[in-house]
Enzyme design. Structure first.
Site, PDB file in Angstrom:
ATOM      1  N   GLY A  42      39.809 127.110  72.380  1.00  0.00           N
ATOM      2  CA  GLY A  42      41.254 126.951  72.252  1.00  0.00           C
ATOM      3  C   GLY A  42      41.589 127.304  70.813  1.00  0.00           C
ATOM      4  O   GLY A  42      41.771 126.437  69.957  1.00  0.00           O
ATOM      5  N   LYS A  63      48.810 107.420  68.571  1.00  0.00           N
ATOM      6  CA  LYS A  63      49.460 108.732  68.436  1.00  0.00           C
ATOM      7  C   LYS A  63      50.148 109.122  69.747  1.00  0.00           C
ATOM      8  O   LYS A  63      51.245 109.703  69.746  1.00  0.00           O
ATOM      9  CB  LYS A  63      48.445 109.798  68.024  1.00  0.00           C
ATOM     10  CG  LYS A  63      49.131 111.102  67.686  1.00  0.00           C
ATOM     11  CD  LYS A  63      48.244 112.155  67.108  1.00  0.00           C
ATOM     12  CE  LYS A  63      49.092 113.366  66.708  1.00  0.00           C
ATOM     13  NZ  LYS A  63      48.309 114.604  66.689  1.00  0.00           N
ATOM     14  N   GLU A 119      52.589 118.737  78.186  1.00  0.00           N
ATOM     15  CA  GLU A 119      51.503 117.740  78.250  1.00  0.00           C
ATOM     16  C   GLU A 119      52.012 116.395  78.807  1.00  0.00           C
ATOM     17  O   GLU A 119      51.357 115.374  78.627  1.00  0.00           O
ATOM     18  CB  GLU A 119      50.905 117.556  76.844  1.00  0.00           C
ATOM     19  CG  GLU A 119      50.230 118.817  76.327  1.00  0.00           C
ATOM     20  CD  GLU A 119      49.527 118.660  74.986  1.00  0.00           C
ATOM     21  OE1 GLU A 119      48.354 119.087  74.877  1.00  0.00           O
ATOM     22  OE2 GLU A 119      50.128 118.128  74.038  1.00  0.00           O
TER      23      GLU A 119
HETATM   24  P1  NAD Z   1      48.096 126.309  71.421  1.00  0.00           P
HETATM   25  O1  NAD Z   1      48.745 126.518  72.743  1.00  0.00           O
HETATM   26  O2  NAD Z   1      48.612 127.035  70.238  1.00  0.00           O
HETATM   27  O3  NAD Z   1      46.526 126.631  71.520  1.00  0.00           O
HETATM   28  C1  NAD Z   1      45.758 126.466  72.687  1.00  0.00           C
HETATM   29  C2  NAD Z   1      44.963 127.749  72.887  1.00  0.00           C
HETATM   30  O4  NAD Z   1      44.031 127.533  73.938  1.00  0.00           O
HETATM   31  C3  NAD Z   1      45.840 128.937  73.278  1.00  0.00           C
HETATM   32  O5  NAD Z   1      45.678 129.983  72.339  1.00  0.00           O
HETATM   33  C4  NAD Z   1      45.332 129.317  74.665  1.00  0.00           C
HETATM   34  O6  NAD Z   1      45.311 130.731  74.878  1.00  0.00           O
HETATM   35  C5  NAD Z   1      43.927 128.739  74.661  1.00  0.00           C
HETATM   36  N1  NAD Z   1      43.424 128.401  76.012  1.00  0.00           N
HETATM   37  C6  NAD Z   1      43.861 127.405  76.814  1.00  0.00           C
HETATM   38  N2  NAD Z   1      43.141 127.364  77.944  1.00  0.00           N
HETATM   39  C7  NAD Z   1      42.248 128.366  77.879  1.00  0.00           C
HETATM   40  C8  NAD Z   1      41.201 128.818  78.741  1.00  0.00           C
HETATM   41  N3  NAD Z   1      40.918 128.251  79.909  1.00  0.00           N
HETATM   42  N4  NAD Z   1      40.496 129.879  78.334  1.00  0.00           N
HETATM   43  C9  NAD Z   1      40.733 130.468  77.160  1.00  0.00           C
HETATM   44  N5  NAD Z   1      41.684 130.069  76.287  1.00  0.00           N
HETATM   45  C10 NAD Z   1      42.431 129.031  76.649  1.00  0.00           C
HETATM   46  O7  NAD Z   1      48.105 124.726  71.182  1.00  0.00           O
HETATM   47  P2  NAD Z   1      47.989 123.931  69.792  1.00  0.00           P
HETATM   48  O8  NAD Z   1      49.346 123.761  69.221  1.00  0.00           O
HETATM   49  O9  NAD Z   1      46.898 124.518  68.965  1.00  0.00           O
HETATM   50  O10 NAD Z   1      47.569 122.502  70.346  1.00  0.00           O
HETATM   51  C11 NAD Z   1      46.267 122.268  70.901  1.00  0.00           C
HETATM   52  C12 NAD Z   1      46.148 120.760  71.131  1.00  0.00           C
HETATM   53  O11 NAD Z   1      46.219 120.078  69.870  1.00  0.00           O
HETATM   54  C13 NAD Z   1      47.283 120.159  71.971  1.00  0.00           C
HETATM   55  O12 NAD Z   1      46.791 119.076  72.718  1.00  0.00           O
HETATM   56  C14 NAD Z   1      48.264 119.648  70.937  1.00  0.00           C
HETATM   57  O13 NAD Z   1      49.091 118.612  71.418  1.00  0.00           O
HETATM   58  C15 NAD Z   1      47.282 119.149  69.877  1.00  0.00           C
HETATM   59  N6  NAD Z   1      47.841 119.109  68.536  1.00  0.00           N
HETATM   60  C16 NAD Z   1      48.523 120.178  68.031  1.00  0.00           C
HETATM   61  C17 NAD Z   1      49.037 120.109  66.750  1.00  0.00           C
HETATM   62  C18 NAD Z   1      49.783 121.281  66.172  1.00  0.00           C
HETATM   63  O14 NAD Z   1      50.414 121.094  65.114  1.00  0.00           O
HETATM   64  N7  NAD Z   1      49.739 122.472  66.742  1.00  0.00           N
HETATM   65  C19 NAD Z   1      48.854 118.947  65.985  1.00  0.00           C
HETATM   66  C20 NAD Z   1      48.107 117.895  66.513  1.00  0.00           C
HETATM   67  C21 NAD Z   1      47.600 117.978  67.800  1.00  0.00           C
END
Ligand code: NAD
Length: 307
Positions: free
Chosen positions: A7, A183, A268
């Site tokens: 991811g 959180k 989510e």
């Molecule tokens: P995002 O959507 O930017 O990244 C997820 C990535 O996973 C995507 O690029 C997607 O293509 C890839 N992906 C998903 N399923 C896949 C699969 N089966 N095969 C291949 N690739 C796959 O999300 P994010 O913002 O990075 O968030 C990720 C997690 O972290 C979430 O649970 C979010 O709530 C948490 N989070 C995010 C932040 C933030 O600031 N972005 C902060 C804290 C927590």
């Protein structure tokens, strides 16, 4: 340490470049073709605190392309995507692989336990943030921290050391589930209500009944948590929310669920309010507010998708 980040989106990419800069052997795993192509041809562009962009080079590939084994796989898909990711990367997971989950929400551990032994699971929660603005480009601000704990007697100390070599402010805690629920409580208020009220965090804070609505959600969450042996500190969550709602802290920030709805993506919600509602039903604890919020967000997902 040989690390894969499964991811490699907004947050995965931020952590990935920090770990690589500290000398770790990092591979990104992602399934978004335009994002992979952009990083593998032009590098990952990072704009930090509105400074000049910097470009980082590291390998990113699909689950089907990745081979070899890793000491650590950091899971950073959106929560509804986790099961599929774990299925797709099964060939690179051995008995020795540790898997650290940093995705938000509840229920991730149950999903992981379907794929690997509990002793391989490291549960975590992070305050690092990042935004993916276009394929191959993330924008980042400030810093963050990570709390983690190995489940079932695993040893997570080497992971903490690796993360801290990269300046990720990681610490081992004895009760990570409490931190994860804390959180989740903040997110279960800000994420769906920002969508339903079409408001950023500061705007939500201007609603006279903002904290009443928060308490409706959190009081139910507290009872559900107690049924699982988790102590939910509602006053502590309200104190954190009060800080975040101040315009000088939250600014114009729209929570990730708001952005997911804007982008027509699945949210989510089933791993936040929906999780409390489901568990409440199982345990005979009424959760009318969380059940309704979950239904409304699913309705919003459908409406946006059919537009
Ligand atoms: P995002 O959507 O930017 O990244 C997820 C990535 O996973 C995507 O690029 C997607 O293509 C890839 N992906 C998903 N399923 C896949 C699969 N089966 N095969 C291949 N690739 C796959 O999300 P994010 O913002 O990075 O968030 C990720 C997690 O972290 C979430 O649970 C979010 O709530 C948490 N989070 C995010 C932040 C933030 O600031 N972005 C902060 C804290 C927590």
């Amino acid at each position: 340490m040989k690390i894969a980040i499964a991811g490699f989106g907004a947050l995965g990419a931020r952590l990935g470049i920090m770990l690589q800069a500290a000398g770790h052997d990092v591979t990104g795993i992602d399934g978004w073709p335009a994002h992979i192509a952009a990083i593998n041809t032009k590098g990952l562009t990072v704009v930090h605190d509105d400074q000049d962009p910097k470009v980082y080079y590291l390998p990113v590939m699909t689950p089907q392309e990745v081979t070899g084994t890793f000491d650590l796989i950091i899971l950073l898909t959106k929560t509804p995507q986790l099961d599929r990711m774990l299925t797709d990367i099964a060939p690179i997971i051995t008995d020795q692989t540790q898997l650290l989950i940093l995705s938000n929400g509840l229920g991730n551990i149950e999903v992981m336990a379907k794929h690997v032994a509990k002793s391989q699971i490291v549960a975590g929660v992070t305050l690092w943030t990042s935004s993916l603005v276009k394929p191959g480009e993330i924008h980042t601000t400030g810093s963050g921290s990570i709390k983690l704990q190995a489940l079932a007697g695993g040893d997570a100390q080497p992971i903490v050391e690796a993360l801290n070599e990269a300046g990720l402010n990681a610490e081992l805690v004895p009760d990570v589930m409490t931190a994860i629920w804390h959180k989740a409580g903040i997110n279960a208020v800000l994420n769906p209500l920002s969508v339903l009220l079409d408001a950023n965090i500061a705007e939500f804070g201007t609603a006279g009944n903002a904290m009443d609505m928060a308490l409706n959600i959190l009081d139910e969450m507290k009872q559900v948590g107690a049924s699982q042996g988790i102590k939910v500190d509602v006053a502590g969550i309200i104190a954190d929310l009060s800080r975040l709602l101040k315009p000088e802290n939250a600014g114009n920030h729209y929570p990730s669920m708001y952005q997911d709805i804007q982008n027509g993506k699945r949210t989510e919600i089933d791993f936040l309010n929906g999780y409390f509602a489901r568990l409440g039903q199982q345990e005979g604890i009424p959760t009318p507010f969380n059940a309704l919020v979950t239904r409304l967000i699913h309705a919003k997902e459908d409406i946006v998708r059919t537009k």
